[in-house]
Motif scaffolding. Structure first.
Motif, PDB file in Angstrom:
ATOM      1  N   VAL A   2       0.854  -1.183   0.000  1.00 55.13           N
ATOM      2  CA  VAL A   2       0.000   0.000   0.000  1.00 55.13           C
ATOM      3  C   VAL A   2       0.891   1.235   0.000  1.00 55.13           C
ATOM      4  O   VAL A   2       1.870   1.310   0.748  1.00 55.13           O
ATOM      5  N   GLN A   3       0.549   2.185  -0.824  1.00 55.91           N
ATOM      6  CA  GLN A   3       1.268   3.452  -0.842  1.00 55.91           C
ATOM      7  C   GLN A   3       0.332   4.548  -0.333  1.00 55.91           C
ATOM      8  O   GLN A   3      -0.844   4.593  -0.699  1.00 55.91           O
ATOM      9  N   LEU A   4       0.886   5.397   0.492  1.00 49.26           N
ATOM     10  CA  LEU A   4       0.129   6.531   1.036  1.00 49.26           C
ATOM     11  C   LEU A   4       0.829   7.819   0.624  1.00 49.26           C
ATOM     12  O   LEU A   4       2.049   7.950   0.811  1.00 49.26           O
ATOM     13  N   VAL A   5       0.070   8.743   0.096  1.00 45.08           N
ATOM     14  CA  VAL A   5       0.634  10.023  -0.329  1.00 45.08           C
ATOM     15  C   VAL A   5      -0.136  11.145   0.347  1.00 45.08           C
ATOM     16  O   VAL A   5      -1.350  11.293   0.138  1.00 45.08           O
ATOM     17  N   GLU A   6       0.580  11.910   1.172  1.00 39.32           N
ATOM     18  CA  GLU A   6      -0.027  13.052   1.848  1.00 39.32           C
ATOM     19  C   GLU A   6       0.152  14.316   1.016  1.00 39.32           C
ATOM     20  O   GLU A   6       1.127  14.450   0.271  1.00 39.32           O
ATOM     21  N   SER A   7      -0.750  15.240   1.183  1.00 33.87           N
ATOM     22  CA  SER A   7      -0.648  16.541   0.542  1.00 33.87           C
ATOM     23  C   SER A   7      -1.421  17.549   1.369  1.00 33.87           C
ATOM     24  O   SER A   7      -2.185  17.180   2.271  1.00 33.87           O
ATOM     25  N   GLY A   8      -1.215  18.825   1.050  1.00 34.49           N
ATOM     26  CA  GLY A   8      -1.972  19.872   1.713  1.00 34.49           C
ATOM     27  C   GLY A   8      -1.213  20.643   2.764  1.00 34.49           C
ATOM     28  O   GLY A   8      -1.736  21.618   3.314  1.00 34.49           O
ATOM     29  N   GLY A   9      -0.001  20.215   3.078  1.00 32.27           N
ATOM     30  CA  GLY A   9       0.788  20.950   4.043  1.00 32.27           C
ATOM     31  C   GLY A   9       1.273  22.273   3.466  1.00 32.27           C
ATOM     32  O   GLY A   9       1.117  22.548   2.284  1.00 32.27           O
ATOM     33  N   GLY A  10       1.862  23.082   4.335  1.00 36.34           N
ATOM     34  CA  GLY A  10       2.385  24.365   3.885  1.00 36.34           C
ATOM     35  C   GLY A  10       2.559  25.320   5.033  1.00 36.34           C
ATOM     36  O   GLY A  10       2.561  24.936   6.200  1.00 36.34           O
ATOM     37  N   LEU A  11       2.699  26.567   4.677  1.00 33.62           N
ATOM     38  CA  LEU A  11       2.899  27.649   5.644  1.00 33.62           C
ATOM     39  C   LEU A  11       1.584  28.399   5.819  1.00 33.62           C
ATOM     40  O   LEU A  11       0.949  28.788   4.834  1.00 33.62           O
ATOM     41  N   VAL A  12       1.204  28.589   7.066  1.00 42.17           N
ATOM     42  CA  VAL A  12      -0.042  29.290   7.369  1.00 42.17           C
ATOM     43  C   VAL A  12       0.175  30.145   8.602  1.00 42.17           C
ATOM     44  O   VAL A  12       0.999  29.819   9.460  1.00 42.17           O
ATOM     45  N   GLN A  13      -0.551  31.230   8.677  1.00 44.75           N
ATOM     46  CA  GLN A  13      -0.466  32.082   9.852  1.00 44.75           C
ATOM     47  C   GLN A  13      -1.279  31.500  10.997  1.00 44.75           C
ATOM     48  O   GLN A  13      -2.263  30.774  10.771  1.00 44.75           O
ATOM     49  N   ALA A  14      -0.878  31.819  12.197  1.00 44.98           N
ATOM     50  CA  ALA A  14      -1.625  31.379  13.371  1.00 44.98           C
ATOM     51  C   ALA A  14      -3.075  31.829  13.256  1.00 44.98           C
ATOM     52  O   ALA A  14      -3.356  32.957  12.829  1.00 44.98           O
ATOM     53  N   GLY A  15      -3.967  30.937  13.615  1.00 47.63           N
ATOM     54  CA  GLY A  15      -5.388  31.203  13.483  1.00 47.63           C
ATOM     55  C   GLY A  15      -5.982  30.729  12.171  1.00 47.63           C
ATOM     56  O   GLY A  15      -7.208  30.678  12.021  1.00 47.63           O
ATOM     57  N   GLY A  16      -5.134  30.370  11.243  1.00 50.26           N
ATOM     58  CA  GLY A  16      -5.589  29.920   9.940  1.00 50.26           C
ATOM     59  C   GLY A  16      -5.951  28.445   9.915  1.00 50.26           C
ATOM     60  O   GLY A  16      -5.947  27.768  10.954  1.00 50.26           O
ATOM     61  N   SER A  17      -6.267  27.967   8.720  1.00 52.77           N
ATOM     62  CA  SER A  17      -6.715  26.579   8.547  1.00 52.77           C
ATOM     63  C   SER A  17      -5.957  25.910   7.408  1.00 52.77           C
ATOM     64  O   SER A  17      -5.485  26.583   6.479  1.00 52.77           O
ATOM     65  N   LEU A  18      -5.858  24.617   7.499  1.00 52.08           N
ATOM     66  CA  LEU A  18      -5.325  23.785   6.425  1.00 52.08           C
ATOM     67  C   LEU A  18      -6.122  22.494   6.385  1.00 52.08           C
ATOM     68  O   LEU A  18      -6.627  22.040   7.419  1.00 52.08           O
ATOM     69  N   ARG A  19      -6.207  21.915   5.202  1.00 46.06           N
ATOM     70  CA  ARG A  19      -6.787  20.586   5.083  1.00 46.06           C
ATOM     71  C   ARG A  19      -5.756  19.662   4.451  1.00 46.06           C
ATOM     72  O   ARG A  19      -5.314  19.883   3.324  1.00 46.06           O
ATOM     73  N   LEU A  20      -5.373  18.645   5.202  1.00 45.68           N
ATOM     74  CA  LEU A  20      -4.452  17.636   4.703  1.00 45.68           C
ATOM     75  C   LEU A  20      -5.236  16.488   4.070  1.00 45.68           C
ATOM     76  O   LEU A  20      -6.329  16.159   4.521  1.00 45.68           O
ATOM     77  N   SER A  21      -4.635  15.918   3.042  1.00 41.56           N
ATOM     78  CA  SER A  21      -5.214  14.751   2.379  1.00 41.56           C
ATOM     79  C   SER A  21      -4.206  13.622   2.356  1.00 41.56           C
ATOM     80  O   SER A  21      -3.000  13.868   2.248  1.00 41.56           O
ATOM     81  N   CYS A  22      -4.698  12.418   2.446  1.00 41.21           N
ATOM     82  CA  CYS A  22      -3.863  11.227   2.326  1.00 41.21           C
ATOM     83  C   CYS A  22      -4.609  10.227   1.450  1.00 41.21           C
ATOM     84  O   CYS A  22      -5.695   9.771   1.820  1.00 41.21           O
ATOM     85  N   THR A  23      -4.005   9.911   0.321  1.00 46.52           N
ATOM     86  CA  THR A  23      -4.630   8.994  -0.618  1.00 46.52           C
ATOM     87  C   THR A  23      -3.872   7.674  -0.649  1.00 46.52           C
ATOM     88  O   THR A  23      -2.646   7.669  -0.781  1.00 46.52           O
ATOM     89  N   ALA A  24      -4.620   6.604  -0.512  1.00 43.87           N
ATOM     90  CA  ALA A  24      -4.031   5.269  -0.530  1.00 43.87           C
ATOM     91  C   ALA A  24      -4.173   4.654  -1.913  1.00 43.87           C
ATOM     92  O   ALA A  24      -5.179   4.833  -2.592  1.00 43.87           O
ATOM     93  N   SER A  25      -3.151   3.900  -2.304  1.00 43.55           N
ATOM     94  CA  SER A  25      -3.196   3.183  -3.574  1.00 43.55           C
ATOM     95  C   SER A  25      -2.485   1.850  -3.409  1.00 43.55           C
ATOM     96  O   SER A  25      -1.807   1.606  -2.405  1.00 43.55           O
ATOM     97  N   GLY A  26      -2.654   0.990  -4.385  1.00 48.73           N
ATOM     98  CA  GLY A  26      -2.045  -0.332  -4.307  1.00 48.73           C
ATOM     99  C   GLY A  26      -3.036  -1.348  -3.784  1.00 48.73           C
ATOM    100  O   GLY A  26      -4.214  -1.308  -4.113  1.00 48.73           O
ATOM    101  N   SER A  27      -2.563  -2.223  -2.936  1.00 53.58           N
ATOM    102  CA  SER A  27      -3.406  -3.300  -2.398  1.00 53.58           C
ATOM    103  C   SER A  27      -4.202  -2.788  -1.205  1.00 53.58           C
ATOM    104  O   SER A  27      -3.961  -3.143  -0.057  1.00 53.58           O
ATOM    105  N   ILE A  28      -5.187  -1.950  -1.485  1.00 51.94           N
ATOM    106  CA  ILE A  28      -5.900  -1.243  -0.413  1.00 51.94           C
ATOM    107  C   ILE A  28      -7.086  -2.026   0.133  1.00 51.94           C
ATOM    108  O   ILE A  28      -7.679  -1.612   1.130  1.00 51.94           O
ATOM    109  N   LEU A  29      -7.418  -3.149  -0.509  1.00 55.46           N
ATOM    110  CA  LEU A  29      -8.535  -3.942   0.011  1.00 55.46           C
ATOM    111  C   LEU A  29      -8.192  -4.398   1.412  1.00 55.46           C
ATOM    112  O   LEU A  29      -7.149  -4.993   1.653  1.00 55.46           O
ATOM    113  N   GLY A  30      -9.052  -4.130   2.341  1.00 52.15           N
ATOM    114  CA  GLY A  30      -8.793  -4.513   3.723  1.00 52.15           C
ATOM    115  C   GLY A  30      -8.173  -3.414   4.557  1.00 52.15           C
ATOM    116  O   GLY A  30      -8.010  -3.575   5.769  1.00 52.15           O
TER     117      GLY A  30
END
Length: 122
Positions: A2-30
């Motif tokens: 299984v491969q996991l790829v995160e995205s959505g990180g970065g630089l943000v000011q205090a009080g701000g928001s971010l949404r991280l994503s993690c997508t799985a691929s490969g043998s993900i059944l189970g």
């Protein structure tokens, strides 16, 4: 495998928001459970939140009022919505996946992503 790829990180000011994503691929059944951890230099990875295929969620007490985990099974993706970010949230954020929610919750899930940097400026 299984491969996991995160995205959505970065630089943000205090009080701000971010949404991280993690997508799985490969043998993900189970792959029932997925979770988010973070790590700062010299400290162990700490669980932030985890979720299973029935949408049962677990949160780290200190972030549960600001962070929300969710998943899109059709996209094999788990998200971490982070609001009201603080300087102390600065860390590398990792995605973890495993058939067992217990294993993810304890940081023992079989699969890890490469991490995505989140930097919160004060």
């Amino acid at each position: 495998q299984v491969q996991l790829v995160e995205s959505g990180g970065g630089l943000v000011q205090a009080g701000g928001s971010l949404r991280l994503s993690c997508t799985a691929s490969g043998s993900i059944l189970g792959i029932n459970a997925m979770g988010w951890f973070r790590q700062t230099p010299g400290k162990p990875r700490e669980l932030l939140a985890a979720i299973n295929s029935r949408n049962i969620t677990i949160y780290y007490e200190l972030v549960k009022d600001r962070f929300t985990i969710s998943r899109d099974n059709a996209k094999s993706t788990v998200y971490l919505q982070m609001n009201s970010l603080k300087a102390e949230d600065t860390a590398v954020y990792y995605c973890n996946a495993d058939p067992s929610l217990t294993r993810v919750r304890t940081g023992n899930g079989n699969y890890w992503g490469q991490g995505t940097q989140v930097t919160v400026s004060s």
